[in-house]
Design a protein around this motif. Structure first.
Motif, short mmCIF file in Angstrom:
data_model
loop_
_atom_site.label_atom_id
_atom_site.label_comp_id
_atom_site.label_asym_id
_atom_site.label_seq_id
_atom_site.Cartn_x
_atom_site.Cartn_y
_atom_site.Cartn_z
N LEU A 182 20.14 112.41 -16.52
CA LEU A 182 21.28 112.97 -16.68
C LEU A 182 22.49 112.24 -16.63
CD1 LEU A 182 20.70 116.19 -14.40
CD2 LEU A 182 20.13 115.95 -16.84
N GLY A 183 23.21 112.25 -17.51
CA GLY A 183 24.41 111.26 -17.94
C GLY A 183 25.48 111.76 -17.06
N GLU A 184 25.32 113.05 -16.51
CA GLU A 184 26.41 113.24 -15.64
C GLU A 184 25.74 114.50 -14.45
OE1 GLU A 184 30.54 114.53 -16.45
OE2 GLU A 184 29.90 116.69 -15.78
N GLY A 199 16.91 110.10 -12.85
CA GLY A 199 18.04 109.38 -12.57
C GLY A 199 19.22 110.14 -13.14
N TRP A 200 20.46 110.11 -12.25
CA TRP A 200 21.53 110.78 -12.82
C TRP A 200 22.96 110.02 -12.31
CZ3 TRP A 200 22.08 115.85 -9.19
CH2 TRP A 200 21.77 115.51 -7.92
N ARG A 201 23.84 110.50 -13.07
CA ARG A 201 25.20 109.90 -12.80
C ARG A 201 25.79 110.28 -11.26
NH1 ARG A 201 31.25 110.77 -15.65
NH2 ARG A 201 32.27 109.43 -14.22
N MET A 215 29.55 106.21 -18.23
CA MET A 215 29.91 105.39 -19.58
C MET A 215 31.05 105.00 -20.07
SD MET A 215 26.96 105.11 -21.61
CE MET A 215 25.45 105.73 -21.93
N LYS A 216 32.11 105.95 -19.52
CA LYS A 216 33.31 105.68 -19.81
C LYS A 216 34.16 104.61 -18.97
CE LYS A 216 34.96 110.16 -19.63
NZ LYS A 216 35.89 111.19 -19.74
N ASP A 217 33.55 104.47 -17.78
CA ASP A 217 34.16 103.43 -16.92
C ASP A 217 33.49 102.04 -16.99
OD1 ASP A 217 31.91 103.92 -15.19
OD2 ASP A 217 33.13 105.21 -13.64
N GLY A 218 32.41 102.14 -17.64
CA GLY A 218 31.72 101.09 -18.15
C GLY A 218 30.55 100.39 -16.64
N THR A 219 30.30 101.36 -16.20
CA THR A 219 29.56 101.05 -15.05
C THR A 219 28.10 101.71 -15.30
OG1 THR A 219 30.33 103.11 -13.82
CG2 THR A 219 31.32 100.97 -13.50
N PHE A 220 27.77 102.34 -16.44
CA PHE A 220 26.34 102.66 -16.66
C PHE A 220 25.41 101.40 -16.86
CE2 PHE A 220 23.04 104.00 -19.48
CZ PHE A 220 22.67 104.76 -18.93
N ASP A 221 24.32 101.38 -15.96
CA ASP A 221 23.38 100.17 -16.46
C ASP A 221 22.19 100.48 -17.07
OD1 ASP A 221 21.54 98.40 -15.58
OD2 ASP A 221 22.22 98.08 -13.40
N VAL A 222 22.27 99.85 -18.11
CA VAL A 222 21.16 100.12 -19.02
C VAL A 222 19.62 99.47 -18.73
CG1 VAL A 222 20.27 99.40 -21.51
CG2 VAL A 222 22.68 99.86 -21.18
N ILE A 239 20.27 112.46 -21.56
CA ILE A 239 21.48 113.62 -21.87
C ILE A 239 22.85 113.13 -21.61
CG2 ILE A 239 22.13 115.93 -21.97
CD1 ILE A 239 19.23 116.60 -21.14
N MET A 240 23.69 112.90 -22.67
CA MET A 240 24.93 112.64 -22.26
C MET A 240 26.00 113.69 -22.74
SD MET A 240 25.97 109.64 -21.00
CE MET A 240 24.90 108.42 -20.45
N ASN A 241 27.28 113.59 -22.22
CA ASN A 241 28.06 114.81 -22.41
C ASN A 241 29.14 114.12 -23.50
OD1 ASN A 241 27.52 116.57 -20.48
ND2 ASN A 241 29.23 115.98 -19.00
N ILE A 242 29.43 114.83 -24.58
CA ILE A 242 30.21 114.38 -25.62
C ILE A 242 31.38 113.49 -25.46
CG2 ILE A 242 31.66 116.35 -26.15
CD1 ILE A 242 30.95 116.16 -29.00
N ASP A 243 32.12 113.89 -24.23
CA ASP A 243 33.21 113.08 -23.90
C ASP A 243 32.78 111.56 -23.73
OD1 ASP A 243 32.26 114.75 -21.54
OD2 ASP A 243 33.49 113.04 -20.44
N ALA A 244 31.58 111.08 -23.21
CA ALA A 244 31.37 109.85 -23.26
C ALA A 244 30.90 109.17 -24.65
CB ALA A 244 30.11 109.77 -22.24
N LYS A 245 30.76 110.02 -25.62
CA LYS A 245 30.41 109.51 -26.89
C LYS A 245 31.13 108.15 -27.36
CE LYS A 245 29.67 110.75 -31.71
NZ LYS A 245 30.37 109.82 -32.49
N ALA A 246 32.63 107.93 -27.15
CA ALA A 246 33.32 106.82 -27.88
C ALA A 246 32.76 105.60 -26.90
CB ALA A 246 34.87 107.18 -27.67
#
Length: 379
Positions: free
Chosen positions: A49-51, A72-74, A104-111, A123-130
């Motif tokens: 879950l991306g959030e 896993g989740w944010r 994603m937006k704060d650059g701390t997502f660990d691929v 699954i990501m929220n659309i606000d993280a798309k950019a």
């Protein structure tokens, strides 16, 4: 050496995914909320879950075991909605041990961490798309066979909630359950819109929606013609900031509030003790202390921009759970706002009962009051 270990990890995961793809499920092409075509093997069994607050929709579909797919989740659920987190933790203590991610937006997502968890989908929220696209995450994940899909309950929730729930229902193999939820949501919104349609001449009050009042010293965050701003319009009000804020979110200044002299003020709030300890935000959520929430709400009306406006003089000041802005339960908020704006028209409408029914039918935790509060000054 670190680079080589990551490469080896990615290769191992890719080989595992390729070997299991044939029996993991049916490979289908789904369309996410941005219009992207994504191939996914369904039903998914391992989800990131991306959030963290995406558990709101996950719980409505996987009611008996909302964490059974979540690998896993944010890390935002506990911080953004501490009361809700604790409510779920009491029943599902295992959730406290789930691996967590940054955003994603704060650059701390660990691929690399995500790859190691072998998810069937992220699954990501659309606000993280950019931010997701800028960092090239989709391509990186695609190389190891991990699809990513976008949903939206925040940017345009009144437009995107239904397709988002249908998408998740498809992913989870819970399409009938998703349709049941959508039908319930439609019926509950109609309890407001049908009444308003039958009274086209009803006067629409001007409403100032303050987003997260008291979260910071700045005044004032609000909503344009979307999210809570759209909910106000559906509930038979005029969103004060509609023509001031061009997008979904923005700010207005105290002078604009004074000039507009709104008939009603509604502030969003939640338990943000882990974000801003002991501050002036209005703590609402499952089992919240309504007396303390009302005290804080009343204190917020002493700020410049609020003293002397019509809403305060007439005693039409309210607060509502902030997280309605980011989950599929917005219909409860629409009912409550309608009841505040038009008490005579909606005297028989019971948003608390609606939210309780939602919990009984779709959620794994019992309903606890604490999502709404009003203060009255007389007048």
């Amino acid at each position: 050496m670190k680079f080589l270990s990551r490469a080896a990890l990615a290769a191992t995961v890719y080989a595992t995914l390729a070997a299991t793809a044939a029996w993991a499920g049916d490979m289908v092409t789904v369309t996410d909320i941005t219009g992207r075509k994504v191939e996914v093997s369904v039903p998914v069994e391992r989800v990131i879950l991306g959030e963290g607050r995406q558990i709101y929709f996950t719980a409505a579909l996987d009611t008996d075991a909302p964490f059974k797919r979540v690998v896993g989740w944010r890390d935002d659920f506990k911080k953004a909605d501490l009361d809700g987190y604790n409510e779920y933790l009491r029943k599902f203590p295992e959730m406290d041990k789930l691996p967590t991610f940054g955003g994603m937006k704060d650059g701390t997502f660990d691929v690399e961490q995500a790859v190691a968890l072998h998810p069937d989908v992220i699954i990501m929220n659309i606000d993280a798309k950019a931010a997701t696209e800028e960092a090239g995450y989709i391509d990186k994940l695609a190389k190891v066979g991990i699809p990513l899909v976008y949903v939206d309950f925040r940017e345009k929730p009144m437009e995107n909630t239904e397709p988002s729930m249908r998408l998740i229902g498809k992913l989870y193999g819970k399409e009938d359950r998703a349709e049941d939820f959508i039908k319930f949501r439609e019926e509950e919104i109609a309890k407001v819109t049908d009444v308003l349609a039958a009274h086209p001449d009803v006067k629409k009050p001007v409403v100032f929606m303050e987003r997260a009042g008291g979260y910071s010293d700045d005044c004032c965050m609000s909503f344009g013609n979307e999210n809570f701003g759209k909910m106000v319009e559906i509930a038979g009000g005029i969103n004060m900031a509609k023509d001031i804020i061009p997008g979904t979110f923005g700010t207005v200044n105290p002078e604009q509030i004074i000039a507009s002299d709104p008939d009603q003020v509604i502030v969003t709030g939640a338990n943000w003790e882990l974000y801003v300890p002991g501050d002036n935000w209005v703590g609402l959520g499952a089992g919240a202390d309504k007396k303390e929430a009302a005290r804080k709400l009343s204190a917020l009306m002493d700020r410049p921009g609020f003293t002397g406006i019509k809403a305060v003089k007439d005693g039409n000041v309210h607060a509502i759970w902030h997280q309605f802005y980011n989950n599929p339960y917005q219909f409860v908020a629409i009912q409550q706002i309608a009841k505040w704006l038009h008490p005579d028209l909606f005297k028989d409408l019971d948003p608390e009962a609606t939210f309780s029914e939602l919990h009984k039918r779709f959620l794994p935790v019992p309903y606890e009051s604490g999502y709404f509060v009003s203060v009255n000054y007389g007048g």
